[in-house]
Design a protein around this motif. Sequence first.
Motif, PDB file in Angstrom:
ATOM      1  N   ALA A   1       0.834  -1.213   0.000  1.00  0.00           N
ATOM      2  CA  ALA A   1       0.000   0.000   0.000  1.00  0.00           C
ATOM      3  C   ALA A   1       0.863   1.256   0.000  1.00  0.00           C
ATOM      4  CB  ALA A   1      -0.934  -0.003   1.211  1.00  0.00           C
ATOM      5  N   ARG A   2       1.926   1.256   0.793  1.00  0.00           N
ATOM      6  CA  ARG A   2       2.783   2.436   0.847  1.00  0.00           C
ATOM      7  C   ARG A   2       3.561   2.613  -0.457  1.00  0.00           C
ATOM      8  NH1 ARG A   2       7.297   4.087   5.487  1.00  0.00           N
ATOM      9  NH2 ARG A   2       7.968   5.991   4.423  1.00  0.00           N
ATOM     10  N   MET A   3       3.904   1.510  -1.111  1.00  0.00           N
ATOM     11  CA  MET A   3       4.594   1.590  -2.391  1.00  0.00           C
ATOM     12  C   MET A   3       3.743   2.360  -3.410  1.00  0.00           C
ATOM     13  SD  MET A   3       7.621  -0.081  -2.819  1.00  0.00           S
ATOM     14  CE  MET A   3       7.577  -0.674  -4.501  1.00  0.00           C
ATOM     15  N   ARG A   4       2.432   2.210  -3.320  1.00  0.00           N
ATOM     16  CA  ARG A   4       1.522   2.830  -4.284  1.00  0.00           C
ATOM     17  C   ARG A   4       1.062   4.229  -3.866  1.00  0.00           C
ATOM     18  NH1 ARG A   4      -2.073   0.167  -7.481  1.00  0.00           N
ATOM     19  NH2 ARG A   4      -3.774   1.141  -6.302  1.00  0.00           N
ATOM     20  N   SER A   5       1.222   4.566  -2.595  1.00  0.00           N
ATOM     21  CA  SER A   5       0.685   5.837  -2.104  1.00  0.00           C
ATOM     22  C   SER A   5       1.438   7.029  -2.696  1.00  0.00           C
ATOM     23  CB  SER A   5       0.766   5.886  -0.574  1.00  0.00           C
ATOM     24  OG  SER A   5       2.106   5.940  -0.141  1.00  0.00           O
ATOM     25  N   LYS A   6       0.685   8.084  -2.953  1.00  0.00           N
ATOM     26  CA  LYS A   6       1.217   9.349  -3.481  1.00  0.00           C
ATOM     27  C   LYS A   6       1.964   9.153  -4.808  1.00  0.00           C
ATOM     28  CE  LYS A   6       1.665  11.347   1.135  1.00  0.00           C
ATOM     29  NZ  LYS A   6       2.556  11.983   2.140  1.00  0.00           N
ATOM     30  N   LYS A   7       1.497   8.207  -5.601  1.00  0.00           N
ATOM     31  CA  LYS A   7       2.070   7.959  -6.928  1.00  0.00           C
ATOM     32  C   LYS A   7       1.003   8.241  -7.987  1.00  0.00           C
ATOM     33  CE  LYS A   7       6.045   5.865  -5.622  1.00  0.00           C
ATOM     34  NZ  LYS A   7       5.845   5.608  -4.213  1.00  0.00           N
ATOM     35  N   THR A   8       1.442   8.570  -9.175  1.00  0.00           N
ATOM     36  CA  THR A   8       0.501   8.754 -10.278  1.00  0.00           C
ATOM     37  C   THR A   8      -0.115   7.403 -10.632  1.00  0.00           C
ATOM     38  OG1 THR A   8       2.166   8.388 -11.996  1.00  0.00           O
ATOM     39  CG2 THR A   8       1.903  10.645 -11.177  1.00  0.00           C
ATOM     40  N   LEU A   9      -1.231   7.446 -11.336  1.00  0.00           N
ATOM     41  CA  LEU A   9      -1.924   6.210 -11.708  1.00  0.00           C
ATOM     42  C   LEU A   9      -1.023   5.308 -12.542  1.00  0.00           C
ATOM     43  CD1 LEU A   9      -4.514   4.531 -11.762  1.00  0.00           C
ATOM     44  CD2 LEU A   9      -5.216   5.828 -13.790  1.00  0.00           C
ATOM     45  N   GLN A  10      -0.243   5.902 -13.445  1.00  0.00           N
ATOM     46  CA  GLN A  10       0.636   5.112 -14.307  1.00  0.00           C
ATOM     47  C   GLN A  10       1.720   4.400 -13.499  1.00  0.00           C
ATOM     48  OE1 GLN A  10      -0.594   4.906 -17.072  1.00  0.00           O
ATOM     49  NE2 GLN A  10       0.856   4.205 -18.598  1.00  0.00           N
ATOM     50  N   VAL A  11       2.289   5.100 -12.510  1.00  0.00           N
ATOM     51  CA  VAL A  11       3.318   4.490 -11.659  1.00  0.00           C
ATOM     52  C   VAL A  11       2.699   3.394 -10.788  1.00  0.00           C
ATOM     53  CG1 VAL A  11       4.940   4.911  -9.763  1.00  0.00           C
ATOM     54  CG2 VAL A  11       4.785   6.537 -11.651  1.00  0.00           C
ATOM     55  N   GLN A  12       1.489   3.615 -10.293  1.00  0.00           N
ATOM     56  CA  GLN A  12       0.802   2.589  -9.507  1.00  0.00           C
ATOM     57  C   GLN A  12       0.608   1.308 -10.323  1.00  0.00           C
ATOM     58  OE1 GLN A  12      -2.873   4.185  -8.006  1.00  0.00           O
ATOM     59  NE2 GLN A  12      -1.877   5.547  -6.542  1.00  0.00           N
ATOM     60  N   LYS A  13       0.281   1.466 -11.601  1.00  0.00           N
ATOM     61  CA  LYS A  13       0.114   0.299 -12.474  1.00  0.00           C
ATOM     62  C   LYS A  13       1.440  -0.438 -12.644  1.00  0.00           C
ATOM     63  CE  LYS A  13      -3.770   2.098 -15.198  1.00  0.00           C
ATOM     64  NZ  LYS A  13      -4.196   2.558 -16.553  1.00  0.00           N
ATOM     65  N   LYS A  14       2.529   0.293 -12.755  1.00  0.00           N
ATOM     66  CA  LYS A  14       3.848  -0.333 -12.927  1.00  0.00           C
ATOM     67  C   LYS A  14       4.268  -1.069 -11.649  1.00  0.00           C
ATOM     68  CE  LYS A  14       5.328   2.896 -16.502  1.00  0.00           C
ATOM     69  NZ  LYS A  14       6.191   4.033 -16.882  1.00  0.00           N
ATOM     70  N   ILE A  15       3.918  -0.512 -10.506  1.00  0.00           N
ATOM     71  CA  ILE A  15       4.194  -1.205  -9.246  1.00  0.00           C
ATOM     72  C   ILE A  15       3.365  -2.486  -9.158  1.00  0.00           C
ATOM     73  CG2 ILE A  15       3.903  -1.049  -6.738  1.00  0.00           C
ATOM     74  CD1 ILE A  15       4.679   1.933  -7.005  1.00  0.00           C
ATOM     75  N   ASN A  16       2.120  -2.417  -9.612  1.00  0.00           N
ATOM     76  CA  ASN A  16       1.293  -3.630  -9.662  1.00  0.00           C
ATOM     77  C   ASN A  16       1.948  -4.703 -10.531  1.00  0.00           C
ATOM     78  OD1 ASN A  16      -0.692  -2.579  -8.024  1.00  0.00           O
ATOM     79  ND2 ASN A  16      -2.002  -1.931  -9.709  1.00  0.00           N
TER      80      ASN A  16
END
Length: 330
Positions: free
Chosen positions: A243-258
């Motif tokens: 959850a913290r890896m994805r927090s305060k990230k753009t949607l595109q970066v969140q997808k890459k973390i996924n």
Amino acid sequence: MIQFFRQNNFFTTLMLIPYTFIVRMACFYLYQAPEKMKTAGVLYSLFLESFEDRVLLSLIVINFIIALTAILVNRIVIKHRLSRYQTLLPGLFYIIIVSWLEVFLNFSAIHIANFFVMIGLLSVFKFDSKSTRSIVILDSGFYFALSALFYTPYVIYILPAFLGFISLYSFKIREFTNLIVGFVLPYFIVIGFLYYLGADFNIFDGYELNRSIFTWFSDLSLIDIIPLFVYGAIILTAIFFYARMRSKKTLQVQKKINILYWFLLTSFFTIFFIDERNTTNLLILAMPLSIIVGIVIEWIKAPYVEEFVHVVILGGVLYLHFNNAVNILM
């Protein structure tokens, strides 16, 4: 030393090469021949013939490959803004995680395959320009196929790569065809090359599945359990900070973390379907874990704690390597 690698510049990036040789210097003391693996691909078998009687050269080459892979790890994190900190710590962690056991020090198919996996992952993350999408997809399939030709279980990585493309942008039949063509192309090239040489290699060696995952846990000694425990702890750490890896990230970066977590999930389950119980196969987890946990390490804001932990880990790794009383290979 950790503070030194918090700087992102050309010189500190190059210093990952001598750092790799320092962490893995015991390989020149142990002088292990290139590893023969049941799960190795046909390209690794060809490499093995060239390096089998050249142990020193094989150790130097594999250390350089690991250092270059660590540089690619940092490029993935920095270029695609997976972390707000522009440091080289994810690559540093990759070097440690692929070197801490004595059995990881020799010339191995997984070390070479990981290099191509990183390039393939870079291609997946570059899927953002409509004018170059076809080329990027083709490249991605090509590099993941190359990784599978060195280490056959990596053939499964075409699945999270495909899901990654779908997640990042719309993915049509044409793009899917490009991915399949890129993946199949290296196999045709290698088959043609082997036919031309008249070489006696079976390109589909190493694709046997373990039909009972529970055999992985049969007859485990304490020495077998230690690596499983360490990797289990690192995986739990990665999951805990999702959850913290994805927090305060753009949607595109969140997808890459996924996508990174999909690769981690795929790697974890793949281990149990490999028809060979070999500690070296745990290196399949190195790529996603090094990026995820490397980013977590970047969050530490206590320099002295960082340096102390790094010295303890590095000292422990070198102790395992040089102390003959602790033989992980037994």
